[in-house]
Write an enzyme that holds these catalytic residues in place. Structure first.
Site, PDB file in Angstrom:
ATOM      1  N   PRO A 547      -2.798 -15.133  -0.276  1.00 29.01           N
ATOM      2  CA  PRO A 547      -2.838 -15.771  -1.603  1.00 29.01           C
ATOM      3  C   PRO A 547      -3.749 -15.035  -2.580  1.00 29.01           C
ATOM      4  CG  PRO A 547      -2.978 -17.426   0.113  1.00 29.01           C
ATOM      5  CD  PRO A 547      -3.070 -16.100   0.802  1.00 29.01           C
ATOM      6  N   CYS A 548      -3.305 -15.005  -3.847  1.00 28.39           N
ATOM      7  CA  CYS A 548      -4.065 -14.308  -4.883  1.00 28.39           C
ATOM      8  C   CYS A 548      -4.791 -15.280  -5.804  1.00 28.39           C
ATOM      9  CB  CYS A 548      -3.123 -13.422  -5.722  1.00 28.39           C
ATOM     10  SG  CYS A 548      -1.877 -14.346  -6.636  1.00 28.39           S
ATOM     11  N   ASN A 549      -4.891 -16.554  -5.398  1.00 29.89           N
ATOM     12  CA  ASN A 549      -5.441 -17.587  -6.285  1.00 29.89           C
ATOM     13  C   ASN A 549      -6.798 -17.221  -6.865  1.00 29.89           C
ATOM     14  OD1 ASN A 549      -3.579 -18.678  -4.265  1.00 29.89           O
ATOM     15  ND2 ASN A 549      -3.863 -20.618  -5.327  1.00 29.89           N
TER      16      ASN A 549
END
Length: 588
Positions: A547-549
């Protein structure tokens, strides 16, 4: 999504999952009436004294007075170094009785004034200070704390910034840190409660390692100490993304890199392929590369493969020779991808490419506002109206669907741009909102397929794939479209919606292999991997895009990076890949 929920007005950038320090023996340091530290005697104090002295020296080296350190250790024990640090930072406010103001005289060795840990801040050259006098809990060289407070920042903000960035950090860096943290805090407060980021115990180990290596500067394993990107300094290397962003080559450009040096420990099989946003915070890609055996990232913008930009970094150990694209080549302009828009596209809208496809879309209220703004003019609207419309169209990827009418892309149009089959995310109880979210977090299939195409000749009889953070199956779709049979796919994906999408695609395409899906990468330990690999003989390829959150969007400059709850899952990708590599070497 940020990396920590904001539940009060207290300014605290320390994560709930910071490293856990080993317990210490009870300190032999005591504070005597004259304020000096003394060491107890006897055998018991001999061993404990070594531990206590080491701990106190650690805090004194950070700039805390010995009297304060001894008093805090005496009151709170030595079991939790983080707790002691927190108490030291706020001791004079929370624990000590009110102190009389103490004027600070200039340090004879410095032109800047010092900060007393037991008194208050004051400028030795200016008795008419323009801020409130408050007790201070840490002494800082060069008067940086004093300068920050005089600039209007809260003492708590300044103290935490100095503690996180170090005493050698410049005033500009400290101001930048505080300002960014305030922005991220404000944005997180606006999130609905269910969307506010929270930390969980499951990320502790990854955060602990990251905090130890990247924040505290403790020694890393050998393979993580090397530098990448032409041996540039981290501060500079993060700024030098390639332009144009074509990685080691694209099908429509004659410039190719066909040979590169792969560290011995990175050589496959198994081959690995990792993806994340290119515009991550400073130093993130250096860290990722160090963990992934110092392999140099390949940065590619998918606008060279389709009609939408998607700037991504890929770290892999795949060969570079004999790559080939998926055919037919996808349309690479908006008008080619959506020819019906040509009729309505105004001459003053110069866009030929869409921006990066996101997980959310423009509202009906916005498109109605644009319609009203444009239809008030018979010819071209004035420049200020054009600017407003174009800014919104670029931001939300709006396309012209009628006279003076713009609209967001439909989910099936996004599927086309990303290289997925039509209706890939449609049906089976999946909402439009879920479709946009799933597509916005996916691979661009044509780009990934170009990199994976070298595997077709290497695995003519099929491939065993470990797909981590599978999403909607971008890697699986890419391999299938390349004509590489999928013998066994172990797909690990948290979202039930995405798992259903992949399962449906598997059935719709009549795959002959075996699909095993799991919902949590953290449950994939050595025992489970060994069971799986004993069943079908090991993995040929390990794919993942964690995830790149905490890396993308408004969080890009927040300095959270891989320390954030979601993005710290990268360390699970490395952990699992390393387990697979070691097991396969052992079984050879």
């Amino acid at each position: 999504m940020g990396d920590s929920g904001i539940e009060s007005d207290n300014f605290d950038w320390n994560t709930e999952d910071e490293l856990e320090i080993e317990n210490f023996q009870s300190s032999c340091l005591t504070v005597v009436p004259n304020g000096e530290a003394t060491t107890g005697s006897g055998e018991a104090s001999s061993s404990a004294g070594s531990s206590g002295s080491k701990l106190s020296d650690h805090f004194v080296s950070m700039g805390f007075p010995i009297e304060m350190v001894c008093k805090v250790i005496q009151e709170h024990g030595e079991e939790n170094e983080d707790k002691l640090l927190e108490e030291l930072l706020t001791y004079s406010v929370l624990k000590s009785a009110p102190q009389s103001p103490v004027k600070i005289e200039p340090d004879p060795c410095s032109s800047d004034c010092a900060v007393s840990s037991w008194g208050d801040l004051s400028d030795s050259d200016d008795t008419s200070s323009d801020y409130e006098e408050t007790p201070k809990s840490v002494s800082v060289n060069d008067g940086k704390l004093l300068s920050l407070v005089k600039m209007g920042y809260k003492e708590e903000e300044a103290l935490i910034a100095i503690e996180r960035l170090g005493l050698k950090s410049s005033l500009e860096e400290l101001v930048d840190f505080i300002s960014v943290a305030q922005i991220v805090k404000a944005e997180d407060v606006l999130l609905p409660p269910e969307d506010q980021p929270q930390y969980g115990d499951h990320a502790k180990l990854k955060k602990q390692r990251y905090y130890e290596y990247e924040v505290l500067g403790r020694k890393k394993p050998k393979i993580r100490e090397k530098r990448i990107l032409n041996n540039e300094d981290d501060e500079d290397a993060a700024l030098h993304l390639p332009n144009p962003m074509i990685g080691f080559g694209i099908p429509t450009d004659s410039t190719f890199i066909t040979h590169r040096k792969i560290p011995r420990e990175a050589m496959g099989p198994p081959y690995f392929y990792y993806e994340n946003v290119a515009l991550a915070p400073k130093g993130v890609w250096q860290t990722i590369s160090r963990f992934l055996y110092d392999v140099e990232p390949e940065f590619v913008d998918s606008k060279y493969f389709c009609a939408a930009a998607r700037k991504r970094g890929y770290i892999h150990n795949l060969p570079l020779e004999n790559r080939f694209p998926l055919l037919p080549l996808p349309p690479r302009t908006i008008s080619e991808a959506f020819p019906l828009t040509r009729r309505w596209w105004p001459s003053w809208d110069p866009r030929t490419k869409l921006n990066c496809l996101q997980t959310c879309i423009g509202s009906a209220k916005l498109t109605d506002r644009i319609r009203k703004a444009v239809e008030n003019y018979d010819g071209e609207p004035p420049q200020h109206v054009q600017k407003f419309v174009l800014d919104q169209c670029r931001k939300w990827n709006l396309v012209w669907v009628g006279r003076n009418k713009v609209a967001p892309l439909e989910p099936d149009e996004v599927e086309t741009l990303l290289g997925f089959p039509r209706n890939h995310t449609r049906g089976g109880g999946i909402s439009r909102t879920d479709r946009y979210k799933s597509l916005g977090n996916s691979f661009q299939v044509d780009t990934v397929a170009y990199h994976l195409s070298v595997l077709k000749e290497m695995y003519p009889n099929g491939i065993n794939l470990l797909s981590l953070f599978s999403g909607i199956g971008g890697a699986e779709v890419a391999l299938h479209r390349l004509g590489i049979p999928l013998k066994t796919v172990v797909s690990v994906e948290k979202s039930e919606v995405n798992r259903n999408i992949v399962r449906s695609w598997w059935e719709q395409t009549n795959q002959k292999g075996n699909l095993i899906d799991m919902d949590d990468v953290q449950q994939l330990d050595g025992e489970r991997l060994e069971q799986l690999m004993n069943t079908f003989g090991g993995f040929d390829l390990v794919v993942g895009g964690s995830p790149c959150n905490n890396l993308a969007g408004s969080n890009r400059v927040s300095r959270d990076g891989l320390e954030g709850k979601e993005s710290s899952l990268f360390f699970d990708y490395f952990r699992i890949l390393d387990l697979v590599k070691n097991m396969m070497v052992k079984n050879e």
